[in-house]
Enzyme design. Structure first.
Site, PDB file in Angstrom:
ATOM      1  N   GLY A  29      40.303  44.156  40.211  1.00 26.51           N
ATOM      2  CA  GLY A  29      40.132  44.319  38.801  1.00 26.51           C
ATOM      3  C   GLY A  29      40.845  43.011  38.392  1.00 26.51           C
ATOM      4  O   GLY A  29      42.150  43.755  38.355  1.00 26.51           O
ATOM      5  N   THR A  31      42.214  42.669  35.428  1.00 23.98           N
ATOM      6  CA  THR A  31      43.478  42.622  34.907  1.00 23.98           C
ATOM      7  C   THR A  31      44.455  43.219  36.194  1.00 23.98           C
ATOM      8  O   THR A  31      46.214  43.300  36.111  1.00 23.98           O
ATOM      9  CB  THR A  31      43.187  43.716  33.900  1.00 23.98           C
ATOM     10  OG1 THR A  31      43.214  44.939  34.011  1.00 23.98           O
ATOM     11  CG2 THR A  31      43.188  42.582  32.177  1.00 23.98           C
ATOM     12  N   TYR A  88      32.258  47.613  42.570  1.00 21.47           N
ATOM     13  CA  TYR A  88      31.757  46.670  42.758  1.00 21.47           C
ATOM     14  C   TYR A  88      31.845  45.902  44.268  1.00 21.47           C
ATOM     15  O   TYR A  88      32.736  45.934  45.182  1.00 21.47           O
ATOM     16  CB  TYR A  88      31.858  45.840  41.753  1.00 21.47           C
ATOM     17  CG  TYR A  88      33.624  44.945  42.026  1.00 21.47           C
ATOM     18  CD1 TYR A  88      33.329  43.789  42.862  1.00 21.47           C
ATOM     19  CD2 TYR A  88      34.948  45.273  41.882  1.00 21.47           C
ATOM     20  CE1 TYR A  88      35.137  42.936  43.217  1.00 21.47           C
ATOM     21  CE2 TYR A  88      35.916  44.778  41.883  1.00 21.47           C
ATOM     22  CZ  TYR A  88      35.781  43.361  42.508  1.00 21.47           C
ATOM     23  OH  TYR A  88      37.313  42.827  43.204  1.00 21.47           O
ATOM     24  N   TYR A 102      27.656  45.765  39.984  1.00 20.99           N
ATOM     25  CA  TYR A 102      28.567  46.379  39.492  1.00 20.99           C
ATOM     26  C   TYR A 102      28.018  47.402  39.721  1.00 20.99           C
ATOM     27  O   TYR A 102      26.797  47.821  39.443  1.00 20.99           O
ATOM     28  CB  TYR A 102      29.197  46.020  38.271  1.00 20.99           C
ATOM     29  CG  TYR A 102      30.034  44.688  38.041  1.00 20.99           C
ATOM     30  CD1 TYR A 102      31.117  44.290  38.736  1.00 20.99           C
ATOM     31  CD2 TYR A 102      29.487  43.854  38.430  1.00 20.99           C
ATOM     32  CE1 TYR A 102      32.116  44.059  38.635  1.00 20.99           C
ATOM     33  CE2 TYR A 102      30.258  42.668  37.714  1.00 20.99           C
ATOM     34  CZ  TYR A 102      31.527  42.635  38.475  1.00 20.99           C
ATOM     35  OH  TYR A 102      32.645  41.511  38.138  1.00 20.99           O
ATOM     36  N   ARG A 104      29.852  50.790  37.342  1.00 19.02           N
ATOM     37  CA  ARG A 104      30.376  50.733  36.525  1.00 19.02           C
ATOM     38  C   ARG A 104      29.933  51.667  35.296  1.00 19.02           C
ATOM     39  O   ARG A 104      30.974  52.036  34.027  1.00 19.02           O
ATOM     40  CB  ARG A 104      31.255  49.664  36.356  1.00 19.02           C
ATOM     41  CG  ARG A 104      31.003  49.038  35.000  1.00 19.02           C
ATOM     42  CD  ARG A 104      31.883  47.392  35.165  1.00 19.02           C
ATOM     43  NE  ARG A 104      32.138  46.908  35.223  1.00 19.02           N
ATOM     44  CZ  ARG A 104      33.164  45.796  35.033  1.00 19.02           C
ATOM     45  NH1 ARG A 104      32.230  45.257  35.177  1.00 19.02           N
ATOM     46  NH2 ARG A 104      34.056  45.731  35.491  1.00 19.02           N
ATOM     47  N   ASN A 166      38.095  35.180  30.598  1.00 15.48           N
ATOM     48  CA  ASN A 166      37.133  35.849  31.725  1.00 15.48           C
ATOM     49  C   ASN A 166      36.102  36.580  30.977  1.00 15.48           C
ATOM     50  O   ASN A 166      35.165  37.729  31.548  1.00 15.48           O
ATOM     51  CB  ASN A 166      37.527  36.896  31.763  1.00 15.48           C
ATOM     52  CG  ASN A 166      37.810  36.986  33.395  1.00 15.48           C
ATOM     53  OD1 ASN A 166      36.990  36.124  33.890  1.00 15.48           O
ATOM     54  ND2 ASN A 166      38.432  37.793  34.061  1.00 15.48           N
ATOM     55  N   ARG A 168      32.239  37.579  30.650  1.00 14.44           N
ATOM     56  CA  ARG A 168      31.341  38.222  31.884  1.00 14.44           C
ATOM     57  C   ARG A 168      29.409  38.442  30.708  1.00 14.44           C
ATOM     58  O   ARG A 168      29.690  39.364  30.702  1.00 14.44           O
ATOM     59  CB  ARG A 168      31.336  39.128  32.636  1.00 14.44           C
ATOM     60  CG  ARG A 168      32.541  38.561  33.698  1.00 14.44           C
ATOM     61  CD  ARG A 168      31.814  38.197  34.656  1.00 14.44           C
ATOM     62  NE  ARG A 168      33.492  37.859  35.709  1.00 14.44           N
ATOM     63  CZ  ARG A 168      33.676  36.238  35.423  1.00 14.44           C
ATOM     64  NH1 ARG A 168      34.100  35.506  34.385  1.00 14.44           N
ATOM     65  NH2 ARG A 168      35.328  36.672  36.102  1.00 14.44           N
ATOM     66  N   ASP A 259      42.839  35.264  38.411  1.00 12.46           N
ATOM     67  CA  ASP A 259      43.590  36.152  38.502  1.00 12.46           C
ATOM     68  C   ASP A 259      45.062  35.894  38.938  1.00 12.46           C
ATOM     69  O   ASP A 259      46.192  35.801  37.899  1.00 12.46           O
ATOM     70  CB  ASP A 259      42.704  37.817  38.711  1.00 12.46           C
ATOM     71  CG  ASP A 259      41.635  37.517  37.836  1.00 12.46           C
ATOM     72  OD1 ASP A 259      41.395  37.585  37.179  1.00 12.46           O
ATOM     73  OD2 ASP A 259      41.035  38.476  38.619  1.00 12.46           O
TER      74      ASP A 259
END
Length: 308
Positions: A29, A31, A88, A102, A104, A166, A168, A259
């Site tokens: 992920g 973060t 994902y 995904y 989620r 970031n 999306r 990241d």
């Protein structure tokens, strides 16, 4: 003690292992990936914590155990009785560029900012707190307000705030909403780490310089515009510049590249490196990551920094 806190969503990852249709289960992920590479780049006596929300299922337990085993603190993870982690899958093209599918909608992390009290406890005493546009996007509007208010309050108590937009688009209601919340987050951030391709598509920026200028006007005091191996522009409160002649490599999998750049960059800055030197260190980390499949490379393949 120096402490980094990363706030966001941790998911189960399915990554292709080869061309035979086999998949490898991992945990990742955006973060979390940043926290992972910060942890790998910092002295062992520095603390890196992760704040998210998980369920009470086996996958949630596996995520918490995985973080603990890899030196990332879990004391600020809350649990949800009705939700589970997101999932994902990575798809790769012939050039190693990735796309994601995904699952989620049921993610417990969507409720991570429903209660401001755990956020306040997590942020209390943090040297630096990091979050992203993905974190903002998965939250309901009330959660976004709570997260930004919590970050602003922590900043008033001398916690530095770092933010990667970031972007999306599929996670946001629409681009206007994305632009609104990303600009608000940048306004309370000390460090903003945008990627030019995303910014051009969302804000219409004609150049990395335009991205840098826009975030300076938004209120960010330190900006580094990632640019997919091309010259990287930067600015702080007193100067601006660019880093050129960065080495390139043919990627195996670009998942986690930005990241890992973030994590290594923030670590280098906390260790006292100047902005150009931190960009060079971060780019070197990203080159290592794109040579592997999946978002997280083994920490024992990352050379720790030298310390006096």
């Amino acid at each position: 003690m120096t402490r980094i806190l990363s706030i966001g969503e941790c998911m189960v990852e399915l990554a292709p292992t080869d061309t035979t249709g086999l998949w490898r289960q991992g945990i990742a992920g955006d973060t979390l990936n940043t926290a992972w590479y910060a942890r790998a780049s910092l002295p062992p006596d520095w603390s890196v914590d992760y704040a998210t929300r998980l369920g009470r299922d086996r996958f949630s337990d596996d995520i918490a155990d995985f973080l603990t085993a890899n030196g990332i603190g879990t004391r600020h993870i809350t649990r949800d009785d009705t939700r589970q982690p997101g999932l994902y899958a990575i798809s790769l093209d012939a050039n190693g560029e990735r796309s994601f599918t995904y699952w989620r909608g049921q993610s417990a992390a969507r409720a991570l900012a429903d209660d401001p009290a755990p956020l306040a406890r997590a942020l209390d005493g943090a040297t630096l707190a990091f979050t992203s546009g993905i974190t903002m996007a998965i939250l309901p509007p009330a959660g976004r307000e709570t997260l930004l208010r919590s970050l602003a309050e922590a900043r008033s108590r001398d916690t530095r705030i770092a933010f990667d937009p970031n972007i999306r688009p599929r996670l946001w209601e629409d681009l206007e909403t994305a632009r609104h919340w990303i600009t608000r987050a940048a306004a309370i951030a000390d460090i903003v780490l945008p990627s030019f391709d995303d910014e051009a598509a969302t804000f219409g920026d004609p150049s990395p310089k335009a991205t840098r200028t826009r975030y300076r006007h938004a209120g960010a005091t330190e900006i580094v515009v990632k640019n997919a191996g091309r010259p990287i522009l930067w600015a702080d409160a007193s100067a601006e510049g660019h880093v050129t002649d960065l080495p390139t490599a043919v990627p195996v999998d670009t998942t986690g590249a930005g990241d890992s750049f973030n994590g290594a960059y923030l670590a280098a800055r906390l260790l006292g490196q100047d902005i150009p030197g931190s960009i060079i260190a971060a780019h070197a980390m990203a080159l290592r990551v794109i040579a592997h499949r999946g978002a997280l490379i083994p920490t024992d393949t990352v050379s720790p920094p030298c310390h006096d």
